[in-house]
Design an enzyme around this catalytic site. Structure first.
Site, PDB file in Angstrom:
ATOM      1  NE  ARG A   1      -6.152   1.730   0.148  1.00 20.24           N
ATOM      2  CZ  ARG A   1      -6.108   2.896   0.776  1.00 20.24           C
ATOM      3  NH1 ARG A   1      -4.979   3.359   1.239  1.00 20.24           N
ATOM      4  NH2 ARG A   1      -7.202   3.594   0.945  1.00 20.24           N
TER       5      ARG A   1
ATOM      6  NE  ARG B   1      -9.366  12.789   3.874  1.00 15.01           N
ATOM      7  CZ  ARG B   1      -9.395  11.461   3.716  1.00 15.01           C
ATOM      8  NH1 ARG B   1     -10.470  10.875   3.224  1.00 15.01           N
ATOM      9  NH2 ARG B   1      -8.360  10.721   4.050  1.00 15.01           N
TER      10      ARG B   1
ATOM     11  CG  HIS C   1     -12.649   3.660   3.980  1.00 19.51           C
ATOM     12  ND1 HIS C   1     -13.277   4.716   4.584  1.00 19.51           N
ATOM     13  CD2 HIS C   1     -11.327   3.831   4.221  1.00 19.51           C
ATOM     14  CE1 HIS C   1     -12.369   5.492   5.160  1.00 19.51           C
ATOM     15  NE2 HIS C   1     -11.174   4.981   4.942  1.00 19.51           N
TER      16      HIS C   1
ATOM     17  CD  GLU D   1      -8.477  -0.327   4.965  1.00 16.63           C
ATOM     18  OE1 GLU D   1      -7.871   0.139   5.944  1.00 16.63           O
ATOM     19  OE2 GLU D   1      -8.900   0.358   4.033  1.00 16.63           O
TER      20      GLU D   1
ATOM     21  CG  ASN E   1      -1.828   1.128   1.348  1.00  8.19           C
ATOM     22  OD1 ASN E   1      -1.771   2.055   0.532  1.00  8.19           O
ATOM     23  ND2 ASN E   1      -2.683   1.115   2.342  1.00  8.19           N
TER      24      ASN E   1
END
Ligand code: ADP
Length: 399
Positions: free
Chosen positions: A92, A242, A181, A385, A7
């Site tokens: 990823r 964010r 996600h 993940e 990733n």
């Protein structure tokens, strides 16, 4: 059978090495602050008895050096002779647009497509590609698989993914909701079904991934039917830095009245807003501590964060029609009893009742935290993940 999951982030490289069909974790590493004066590499090597940690604080100038360092640590630890010995590498990739509804074996055309999708994810896709290209250089003969964050949400119906903009902006520019996600929501949904001994096809789930980035997904019979992140990961819940949902006219105001450029507004909404914008700190743990000491802004931030989670839960209950399970996952969802409590408070009429004791006593695995009279089950599930990416990679190479 050995599968490496990579990733690559803008200044980081995360990796996990799994062994055998059972995907047992053998090594897990994070190289951070790539390109800065002091980079930081931390790798845990697990063997049957106990984990060994390797830590290095040296300057790592780019992702090439980071991948070299990763290979060296894995080879030194004697689990691998070289990356070519792997069965596959799973990557990823953040944005797969509408092109990728599933993970794919990476070939020239896939690389080109990921490149073409860069306007949709200018910060992520290029660095994901760098990771892919460097891995191919090091191990040109093994299968490399791209697993997209957006793919799980490609089942969202048109009414939920279109923005009410001129239709040609969708047709020509592919402006629509994609959601992110995906690996996390898909992983915890499957875990929930297994835990409750149900078929995924028979249950409806609202999955709350609350971490530095945060998103909600409405999952009907194993398929995403709506999610809070949009064309980019900026929409939806309040996040570490964010803003999440806001009136788009604020953007014009910032430009017109404060003279901010689009690049400055981008930075403001993505990096200076959310929890950080309200409190000055993007770390929920620290914010909770400050709030407990009576700090007002931290209290407001927690209220705002959980209020928005509640609004999404209720609206996704409407989207699903019937909800069986709510899942809390991600750094905040897994670790903060307070946030779970406040996010469910007042939803009792909707069939959501949390048990205070169970909520305070989470174990390492899956924990049910609903009270006995709660219509809807509330589960805390640690996400993974990388394991989901490894699982999907394994599926592709054994197909
Ligand atoms: P990422 O999205 O980068 O993977 P994580 O899922 O690790 O992030 O989540 C990071 C967030 O989780 C941070 O805001 C951190 O403060 C929060 N967090 C971790 N542990 C706790 C805790 N015990 N209580 C509250 N928040 C926590």
């Amino acid at each position: 059978m050995k599968i490496l999951v990579l990733n690559a982030g803008s200044s980081s490289l995360k990796f996990k090495l799994f062994e055998s069909q059972k995907l047992k974790l053998i090594a897990s590493g994070l190289i951070e602050r790539i390109g800065e004066e002091k980079s930081n590499a931390k790798v845990d090597i697990f063997n049957s008895s106990k984990a060994k940690r390797i830590e290095q604080k040296i300057k790592i100038k780019d992702h090439r050096q980071a991948i070299d360092l990763m290979s060296k640590i894995l080879v030194d630890s004697k689990y691998l002779k070289s990356l070519s010995e792997l069965s596959a590498i799973g990557h990823r990739v953040v944005h797969g647009g509408e092109l990728f509804k599933e993970p794919v074996l990476i070939k020239e055309n896939v690389i080109n497509a990921i490149k073409e999708l860069t306007p949709l994810a200018p910060l992520h896709n290029p660095v994901n590609l760098t990771g892919i290209e460097l891995a191919i250089e090091q191990a040109p003969n093994i299968p490399q698989i791209a697993v997209f964050d957006t793919a799980f949400h490609q089942t969202i119906p048109v009414a939920a993914y279109l923005y009410a903009l001129p239709y040609k902006l969708y047709e020509k520019n592919k402006i629509r909701r994609y959601g992110f996600h995906g690996s996390s929501h898909s992983f915890v949904a499957k875990q929930a079904a297994r835990h409750l001994d149900k078929n995924l096809e028979d249950i409806n789930i609202i999955s709350l991934h609350l971490g530095a980035g945060a998103s909600v997904a409405a999952i009907r019979a194993g398929k995403s039917i709506d999610t809070s992140m949009g064309m980019t990961p900026l929409e939806g819940l309040i996040m570490g830095t964010r803003s999440g949902d806001l009136d788009p006219a604020i953007v014009f105001y910032l430009n017109r009245e404060l003279g901010l450029s689009t690049a400055e507004i981008d930075e403001l909404l993505n990096k200076q807003s959310g929890l950080k914008g309200i409190t000055g700190n993007n770390d929920m743990r620290a914010i909770i501590e400050m709030a407990q000491h009576g700090e007002q802004r931290s209290k407001i931030a927690i209220e705002m964060f959980t209020y928005r989670v509640k609004k999404y839960i209720a609206s996704y209950m409407a989207a699903l029609g019937h909800t069986d399970i709510i899942i809390f996952t991600g750094g905040i969802g897994e670790n903060s009893a307070l946030i779970r409590e406040l996010s469910s408070k007042g939803l009792e009429e909707l069939g959501i009742t949390l048990d205070q004791d169970k909520n305070l006593n989470i174990n390492n695995g899956i924990t049910e935290i609903q009270s006995n009279n709660s219509k809807i089950k509330i589960l805390v599930i640690p996400t993974n993940e990388e394991l989901e990416i490894a699982t999907q990679t394994l599926q592709i190479i054994t197909k």
